[in-house]
Design a protein around this motif. Structure first.
Motif, PDB file in Angstrom:
ATOM      1  N   ILE A 126     -27.024 -32.529 -86.016  1.00 46.06           N
ATOM      2  CA  ILE A 126     -26.735 -31.315 -85.253  1.00 46.06           C
ATOM      3  C   ILE A 126     -27.658 -30.182 -85.689  1.00 46.06           C
ATOM      4  O   ILE A 126     -28.182 -29.435 -84.864  1.00 46.06           O
ATOM      5  CB  ILE A 126     -25.240 -30.946 -85.404  1.00 46.06           C
ATOM      6  CG1 ILE A 126     -24.415 -31.911 -84.557  1.00 46.06           C
ATOM      7  CG2 ILE A 126     -24.981 -29.502 -84.993  1.00 46.06           C
ATOM      8  CD1 ILE A 126     -22.933 -31.807 -84.751  1.00 46.06           C
ATOM      9  N   GLY A 127     -27.892 -30.107 -87.002  1.00 50.09           N
ATOM     10  CA  GLY A 127     -28.840 -29.108 -87.502  1.00 50.09           C
ATOM     11  C   GLY A 127     -30.199 -29.264 -86.841  1.00 50.09           C
ATOM     12  O   GLY A 127     -30.832 -28.283 -86.427  1.00 50.09           O
ATOM     13  N   ALA A 128     -30.646 -30.504 -86.706  1.00 50.37           N
ATOM     14  CA  ALA A 128     -31.941 -30.766 -86.085  1.00 50.37           C
ATOM     15  C   ALA A 128     -31.927 -30.382 -84.606  1.00 50.37           C
ATOM     16  O   ALA A 128     -32.881 -29.806 -84.091  1.00 50.37           O
ATOM     17  CB  ALA A 128     -32.303 -32.239 -86.252  1.00 50.37           C
ATOM     18  N   PHE A 129     -30.818 -30.669 -83.930  1.00 48.16           N
ATOM     19  CA  PHE A 129     -30.730 -30.326 -82.500  1.00 48.16           C
ATOM     20  C   PHE A 129     -30.728 -28.821 -82.286  1.00 48.16           C
ATOM     21  O   PHE A 129     -31.376 -28.322 -81.371  1.00 48.16           O
ATOM     22  CB  PHE A 129     -29.479 -30.964 -81.866  1.00 48.16           C
ATOM     23  CG  PHE A 129     -29.808 -32.168 -81.069  1.00 48.16           C
ATOM     24  CD1 PHE A 129     -29.685 -33.423 -81.621  1.00 48.16           C
ATOM     25  CD2 PHE A 129     -30.275 -32.061 -79.764  1.00 48.16           C
ATOM     26  CE1 PHE A 129     -30.013 -34.556 -80.892  1.00 48.16           C
ATOM     27  CE2 PHE A 129     -30.601 -33.187 -79.034  1.00 48.16           C
ATOM     28  CZ  PHE A 129     -30.475 -34.424 -79.597  1.00 48.16           C
ATOM     29  N   VAL A 130     -29.981 -28.121 -83.134  1.00 51.40           N
ATOM     30  CA  VAL A 130     -29.989 -26.662 -83.004  1.00 51.40           C
ATOM     31  C   VAL A 130     -31.412 -26.156 -83.183  1.00 51.40           C
ATOM     32  O   VAL A 130     -31.872 -25.278 -82.451  1.00 51.40           O
ATOM     33  CB  VAL A 130     -29.019 -26.029 -84.035  1.00 51.40           C
ATOM     34  CG1 VAL A 130     -29.128 -24.511 -83.996  1.00 51.40           C
ATOM     35  CG2 VAL A 130     -27.591 -26.459 -83.762  1.00 51.40           C
ATOM     36  N   ALA A 131     -32.121 -26.765 -84.136  1.00 52.35           N
ATOM     37  CA  ALA A 131     -33.503 -26.349 -84.369  1.00 52.35           C
ATOM     38  C   ALA A 131     -34.353 -26.564 -83.118  1.00 52.35           C
ATOM     39  O   ALA A 131     -35.106 -25.665 -82.706  1.00 52.35           O
ATOM     40  CB  ALA A 131     -34.084 -27.125 -85.546  1.00 52.35           C
ATOM     41  N   VAL A 132     -34.219 -27.722 -82.495  1.00 54.25           N
ATOM     42  CA  VAL A 132     -35.003 -27.997 -81.291  1.00 54.25           C
ATOM     43  C   VAL A 132     -34.692 -26.968 -80.205  1.00 54.25           C
ATOM     44  O   VAL A 132     -35.583 -26.424 -79.564  1.00 54.25           O
ATOM     45  CB  VAL A 132     -34.702 -29.426 -80.775  1.00 54.25           C
ATOM     46  CG1 VAL A 132     -35.243 -29.615 -79.377  1.00 54.25           C
ATOM     47  CG2 VAL A 132     -35.290 -30.450 -81.720  1.00 54.25           C
ATOM     48  N   ILE A 133     -33.388 -26.699 -80.056  1.00 57.85           N
ATOM     49  CA  ILE A 133     -32.981 -25.775 -78.986  1.00 57.85           C
ATOM     50  C   ILE A 133     -33.524 -24.370 -79.264  1.00 57.85           C
ATOM     51  O   ILE A 133     -34.088 -23.711 -78.374  1.00 57.85           O
ATOM     52  CB  ILE A 133     -31.445 -25.779 -78.848  1.00 57.85           C
ATOM     53  CG1 ILE A 133     -31.018 -27.123 -78.245  1.00 57.85           C
ATOM     54  CG2 ILE A 133     -30.963 -24.627 -77.992  1.00 57.85           C
ATOM     55  CD1 ILE A 133     -29.543 -27.392 -78.336  1.00 57.85           C
TER      56      ILE A 133
END
Lengths: 419, 304, 262
Positions: B45-52
């Motif tokens: 989720i941390g990685a996804f937030v970063a992408v977003i």
């Protein structure tokens, strides 16, 4: 009570705020793969609905805590004898229904096929129950033994021309041996370490199958796995000379349904053997020692029980039934690939055991029926299947940590036992 | 030699990421005695937030790299911490004191839930972003081979070291750290002495999530691709790192992370890339057999 | 005749020496008590004798065997030393009767042909199980729990759980029974009953007893021999009367304000 209401409002407000924090990044924005890289779409309306829903839900929980809140429950207390009689009746009825099922008017090919799937999971659940439910060893890599069973038959047929009946004992033996091999070093580990090591082991087996491409067919799997014959009489309309097909043997019209019904009875018998074995071994010293180990390993040592050997037998026997089920799976599918044996499969079997109520054979049947049939019924929600599955696992643990049927039947009583 | 050096740099970078995730496992295990199976998903989720957030910044025209990286780090830490808090509150707190397999099974459920939640909301396809931090410092240059350490690798390693120092200070020097260590020893006694145990446990989950978020951001920068399934493998390896270092030990988690990262890099380079995961799991099993308490773990005396 | 001979037993945990060069003996047929203030190392000695800890140094002789060299379950299985625990360790979700049957595991395991004969229900195993149940019934009668044989052990009242744990240990047919604070948490009546039970075990079953106890009524009332520990060392050794008069013991118990003067 204005103060209580204010507190409830504040609490609901906090919950709403957390929901907002959770929803803003992942619900509020959706990443879209465009021609020039990612772009974003916003969905703030969804965020708003979600936050409002959480706020109101939490408020209701706070205002009427007792009617809404999920509480851990234990089984109700009815007398043991009475409970056991009911269970016996339920079990008998269940077996009777299972035997009659393929001949009932509504049992078309789809129903029988679904019933076979349910029975595979019941058998896997019963097999894993020996390890998790009775011996209390958390095995997150059970699917490895299932895979070994399936591949023993698939490859045995491909390389050595084994038929299903020859491969079945081999599948069980190989799986059991592998169980011992893994179990010997790791069974000394504490519960949750064991869980992770078995999980890693399951992954290793899957990766090995993928990587040993020359031998196992790698990610492409093995196809053309032979179908079982009725003790030498194949299920086919056309056969080579000198071989008598099943329908001629009985002198009936050929139907593709026959093979499904036969498969259904094979897995039914395999599953019932698993059950009978478990019921019997529970009443033997080794079975009692498994349960005692689950309850208190230190006390077991003080009584002179060898914990490693005792766990090892549970592990190997559980693995063996997994291997049998795997061989059946291979012959039923006719095609297997590593993707059928991933971690989710292990988690699914474990969920059946836990949801059923660890140690309860009947509970496992109910759980397998629920978990296999419900998603079939709600097909239109197919994409939410795993989401709901995960949520259900949490909810069940919170609501009934001991499973649906957590009543344990004593293995011996002074009333009716050996006395 | 040059090749070896390059692999070492790559392995340490990877190890830093595993180490950051492993701290979350170790801390949670230390305080509540359970494996937070969903921790890998928190990292995802941390990685996804970063992408977003990166994409959002790109659309808003924020192009100055240090600012972009800083904003992404802070927002990802913030939002991911919320997930860490919620996971504990929903799936684990009601089960505290229940029988010992219950929280683990609930955690598996949470892991499956989060994976599918992200898949449904963001789609199953791989998300890739443009490289943000580019460039490298060449270290050694021979005729045909160049050993280089990229800026992003430097960023990952420096950030990890800084976080480790800060984190050690947090645990040894602050009021929260004292409460945290007290709860590890004895929750009932800590509660009697006026420590808010629930709060301390929640904080522990949030800190673990924050470190996992940093790992997620770094991986996003490093590889540029993210999908909903990355948490499973990374979580498993980070857990292996925590166990290897000795679960409950913070320096151990870091050490384990670096070791796992190096093993993976060397194995991929010298043996076969297909078998790198098998190598990692084999090491985990071997360590557990010969040194069940890990490299830096305290010997575990059976309480009778 | 000496049954248990502990020689130069030392147990260190990291820097802490819990048991320091301890030697004592326990005679066959005796009730030997180990007493001492809290933290004196009594339970550690027990854990060394029953194989839960591997001593750093020393010998624990029982007949020709050295228990210090044996591990875990083999001490109960082969040296026939049974024990109970300070914080009762029953199998709480199994019935009272099952607890006593599990205690006879090794005997029944052999009778069941390591499960194979048992699976097919051969008569030899049925006989053995019947005998095991009879033995359990006899013990339930002695500890006054016959009426609760089919109840879950975890549902018994505290005092009954203590008695059941002793009966369970006795079902392993021990030569030496080690009891870790058997009277803890019992009221006066229950502890008097316990005294009778322990004396009865020595008399009728011919089993020697080793016990750790804080309850001086139990210790002085039934022991033949008392060993006093303080800081992991033996400070006194003798009959109850001798111990009562020993100045070192009085100093250890009363000389320090934080000592446990139980």
């Amino acid at each position: 009570m204005p103060r209580a209401n204010a507190a409830a409002l504040k609490d609901a407000g906090i919950a709403g705020f957390v929901a907002l924090m959770l929803a803003v990044p992942l619900v509020g924005f959706r990443t879209i793969e465009g021609p020039s890289g990612l772009t974003l779409q916003t969905r703030f309306d969804w965020v708003a609905y979600g936050v409002i829903a959480v706020f109101i839900g939490r408020l209701l929980l706070n205002v009427w805590p007792n009617t809404w809140r999920l509480r851990p429950q234990r089984a109700q207390q009815t007398s043991n004898a009475q409970h056991q009689t009911t269970m016996k009746l339920v079990a008998l009825g269940g077996v009777g229904f299972a035997v009659a099922l393929p001949f009932l008017p509504f049992a078309d090919r789809y129903v029988v096929d679904l019933a076979i799937t349910v029975l595979i999971y019941i058998m896997l659940g019963w097999g894993l129950n020996i390890v998790v439910g009775l011996a209390g060893l958390l095995d997150l890599g059970y699917v490895a033994f299932y895979a070994v069973g399936a591949y023993s038959f698939a490859l045995g047929a491909q390389y050595w021309g084994l038929n299903f009946w020859e491969a079945l004992p081999l599948a069980g033996a190989l799986a059991a041996m592998l169980g011992m091999l893994l179990g010997f070093p790791v069974l000394r580990l504490r519960g949750d370490y064991l869980a992770i090591v078995t999980l890693g082991f399951g992954e290793m087996i899957r990766l090995l199958i993928i990587n040993l491409q020359g031998f196992t067919g790698g990610p492409n799997g093995v196809s053309g796995i032979p179908r079982p014959s009725f003790f030498g009489f194949p299920f086919a309309r056309e056969v080579e000379d000198g071989v008598m097909p099943f329908h001629e043997l009985l002198g009936i019209e050929y139907s593709t349904q026959h093979r499904f019904i036969f498969l259904y009875f094979i897995i039914l018998v395999l599953a019932l053997i698993t059950n009978a074995f478990t019921m019997r071994i529970r009443k033997l010293p080794i079975g009692r020692a498994w349960e005692a180990l689950r309850e208190d390993e230190i006390a077991c040592k003080a009584l002179g029980i060898n914990p490693t050997n005792t766990k090892l037998t549970a592990f190997a026997i559980g693995a063996m039934f997994g291997g049998f089920a795997g061989a059946f799976f291979a012959t039923r599918q006719g095609f297997i690939s590593p993707e059928s044996f991933n971690f989710l499969e292990s988690a699914f079997i474990l969920a059946i055991v836990v949801l059923g109520g660890m140690g309860s054979q009947t509970g496992i049947v109910i759980a397998a029926l629920l978990l296999v049939v419900l998603p079939e019924v709600g097909r239109e929600f197919a994409e939410f299947r795993m989401l709901l599955f995960g949520a259900a696992m949490i909810a069940i643990m919170v609501w009934r940590p001991y499973g649906l049927l957590s009543r344990r039947a004593p293995t011996i009583t002074l009333g009716s036992g050996g006395a | 030699m040059e090749y070896f050096l390059q692999q070492t740099i790559n392995g340490i970078t990877l190890g830093a990421v595993y180490g950051l995730i492993a701290i979350g496992y170790t801390m949670v295990y230390g305080i509540v005695g359970m494996i937070n199976f969903a921790h890998g998903e928190i990292y995802m989720i941390g990685a996804f937030v970063a992408v977003i957030v990166f994409t959002l910044l790109g659309m808003m025209g924020v192009t100055w790299v240090p600012a972009a990286v800083l904003i992404v780090l802070v927002t990802s830490m913030l939002f991911t911490a919320a997930y860490g808090w919620a996971v504990e509150r929903i799936a684990y707190r009601p089960l505290r004191g229940s029988f010992r397999l219950a929280p683990l099974i609930s955690a598996i459920g949470m892991s499956i839930f989060l994976q599918n939640y992200v898949q449904l909301l963001q789609g199953a396809r791989v998300k890739s972003i443009q490289p943000v931090v580019t460039g490298a410092i060449p270290l050694i240059e021979t005729g045909h081979f160049q050993v280089a350490v990229t800026y992003i690798q430097i960023l990952i390693i420096v950030l990890t070291v800084l976080l480790m120092i800060g984190f050690s200070l947090l645990i040894t020097r602050t009021r929260f750290g004292r409460a945290q260590r007290a709860c590890e020893q004895d929750q009932t006694m800590a509660a009697l002495l006026g420590i808010d145990v629930d709060r301390t446990i929640s904080m522990t989950f949030m800190i673990g999530a924050i470190l996992a978020a940093v790992a997620g951001v770094m991986v996003t920068l490093y590889y540029g691709v993210v999908d909903f399934f990355i948490g499973f493998q990374a979580g498993l390896k980070a857990f292996a790192a925590a166990v290897l270092g000795g679960i409950g030990s913070l320096p151990g988690a870091m050490l384990g992370g670096f070791l796992i990262g190096l093993v993976e890099a060397y194995w991929s380079a010298y043996f076969s890339i297909e078998y790198k995961d098998i190598a990692t799991f084999s090491i985990l099993i071997l360590v557990l057999i010969f040194r069940p308490t890990g490299l830096l773990g305290r010997p575990d005396v059976e309480k009778v | 005749m000496t049954l248990l001979k502990v020689e130069n037993l030392t147990m260190r945990f990291g820097g802490l020496t819990a048991v320091d060069d301890l030697s004592f003996t326990a005679n066959a047929g005796d009730i030997t008590a180990i007493i001492g203030p809290n933290g004196a190392g009594k339970t550690t000695v027990f854990n060394c004798i029953t194989g839960f800890y591997k001593p750093t140094r020393g010998r624990i002789g029982l007949g020709a065997l050295d228990l210090a060299q044996m591990s875990g379950h083999t001490i109960a299985a082969n040296a026939r030393v049974a024990r109970t625990f300070q914080n009762i360790r029953l199998f709480p979700r199994m019935t009272v009767l099952e607890n006593l049957i599990v205690a006879q595991h090794n005997k029944l395991m052999r009778a069941s042909g390591f499960t194979l004969a048992g699976l097919f229900g051969l008569p030899g195993y049925r006989q053995a199980e019947k005998a095991a149940v009879e033995k359990a019934k006899a013990w339930l009668d002695r500890i006054d729990l016959l009426g609760r044989a089919d109840d879950e052990a975890g549902n018994l009242p505290y005092g009954a759980q203590r008695r059941l744990e002793i009966a369970r240990a006795m079902c392993t047919d021990p030569v030496l029974l080690c009891l870790d604070e058997p009277a803890a948490g019992l009221n006066a009546r229950e502890s008097a009953e316990l005294n009778r039970l322990l004396l009865d075990i020595r008399q009728r079953d011919g089993v020697s007893l080793l016990l750790i106890e804080h309850d001086m009524n139990v210790v002085m009332g039934i022991s033949d021999h008392i060993v006093v520990l303080d800081y992991g060392k033996r400070i006194a050794d003798g009959t109850p009367a001798e111990i009562r008069a020993d100045p070192a013991v009085i100093r250890a118990y009363l000389g320090e304000p934080e000592g446990d003067a139980a």
